[in-house]
Scaffold this active site. Structure first.
Site, PDB file in Angstrom:
ATOM      1  N   LEU A 178     -32.673 -38.840 -27.806  1.00  0.00           N
ATOM      2  CA  LEU A 178     -31.896 -37.680 -27.348  1.00  0.00           C
ATOM      3  C   LEU A 178     -31.076 -37.133 -28.512  1.00  0.00           C
ATOM      4  O   LEU A 178     -30.169 -37.779 -29.006  1.00  0.00           O
ATOM      5  CB  LEU A 178     -30.982 -38.079 -26.188  1.00  0.00           C
ATOM      6  CG  LEU A 178     -30.174 -36.972 -25.522  1.00  0.00           C
ATOM      7  CD1 LEU A 178     -31.057 -35.817 -25.070  1.00  0.00           C
ATOM      8  CD2 LEU A 178     -29.403 -37.530 -24.340  1.00  0.00           C
ATOM      9  N   HIS A 179     -31.423 -35.933 -28.946  1.00  0.00           N
ATOM     10  CA  HIS A 179     -30.747 -35.278 -30.080  1.00  0.00           C
ATOM     11  C   HIS A 179     -30.664 -33.785 -29.790  1.00  0.00           C
ATOM     12  O   HIS A 179     -31.016 -33.335 -28.708  1.00  0.00           O
ATOM     13  CB  HIS A 179     -31.496 -35.568 -31.388  1.00  0.00           C
ATOM     14  CG  HIS A 179     -32.938 -35.156 -31.346  1.00  0.00           C
ATOM     15  ND1 HIS A 179     -33.353 -33.889 -31.656  1.00  0.00           N
ATOM     16  CD2 HIS A 179     -34.045 -35.843 -30.987  1.00  0.00           C
ATOM     17  CE1 HIS A 179     -34.670 -33.812 -31.513  1.00  0.00           C
ATOM     18  NE2 HIS A 179     -35.103 -34.981 -31.098  1.00  0.00           N
ATOM     19  N   GLY A 180     -30.211 -33.016 -30.743  1.00  0.00           N
ATOM     20  CA  GLY A 180     -29.936 -31.594 -30.546  1.00  0.00           C
ATOM     21  C   GLY A 180     -31.069 -30.781 -29.951  1.00  0.00           C
ATOM     22  O   GLY A 180     -30.861 -30.016 -29.015  1.00  0.00           O
TER      23      GLY A 180
ATOM     24  N   ASP B 133     -40.257 -39.347 -28.855  1.00  0.00           N
ATOM     25  CA  ASP B 133     -39.430 -38.844 -29.947  1.00  0.00           C
ATOM     26  C   ASP B 133     -38.655 -40.016 -30.531  1.00  0.00           C
ATOM     27  O   ASP B 133     -37.802 -40.597 -29.860  1.00  0.00           O
ATOM     28  CB  ASP B 133     -38.461 -37.771 -29.425  1.00  0.00           C
ATOM     29  CG  ASP B 133     -37.800 -36.973 -30.533  1.00  0.00           C
ATOM     30  OD1 ASP B 133     -37.479 -37.569 -31.584  1.00  0.00           O
ATOM     31  OD2 ASP B 133     -37.602 -35.767 -30.343  1.00  0.00           O
TER      32      ASP B 133
END
Length: 167
Positions: free
Chosen positions: A15-17, A11
């Site tokens: 690290l995201h929502g 990704d």
């Protein structure tokens, strides 16, 4: 024994929502390992990533080589890991280093668009180099490489998507 990797995801946003909420709920890790040589050397990005981990889950940012060593180190056997890389190239280096993804495959969540790339899905851009890396993971390492933004979505086989777009 080795570390329990519950999700291996490429990704470009790391690290995201979506990862912090949907994926951690789905795979229940006690550790998020962000694997990136460039992020590991960037104190600001490293701090931001470790601060967005959901409650009860610790996030670490490590280099590719450090992740390979940790995977084989019995001190980390208690880690139930959600593993994130920014690029397919880094995920391929982990597989080449001996990390076993055969039970879980490789989730491709997003690959950011750059000039000269083709959109494969609404979140995944592709070029010939990345397509070759995906085919290596699928064919040489016999891994299920699939597109899936969130757990509720159906998995899409990446090789099928590559074939459709002529890669």
């Amino acid at each position: 024994m080795t570390m329990d990797i519950r999700l291996a995801r490429v990704d470009s946003r790391l690290l995201h929502g979506q990862v912090a909420t949907f994926w951690t709920r789905a795979v229940t890790p006690n550790r998020i390992m962000v694997v990136s040589d460039s992020v590991a050397k960037d104190p600001l990005r490293k701090t931001l990533i470790t601060q967005v981990a959901p409650p009860g889950v610790k996030a670490n940012v490590v280099t590719v080589n450090k992740m390979i060593r940790a995977y084989f180190d019995s001190r980390f056997d208690s880690f139930n890991t959600l593993l994130l890389t920014e690029t397919v190239a880094d995920m391929l280096k982990l597989a080449e280093g001996g990390i076993d993804f055969s039970k879980i495959g490789i989730n491709i969540g997003s690959i950011a668009y750059n000039d000269g790339m083709t959109m494969l899905t609404d979140a995944i851009s592709m070029n010939g180099d990345i397509a070759k890396q995906i085919r290596t993971l699928a064919n040489d390492f016999h891994l299920d490489v699939y597109a899936q933004k969130i757990p509720a979505e159906k998995k899409e086989n990446l090789l099928t998507l590559l074939d459709k777009k002529g890669f």
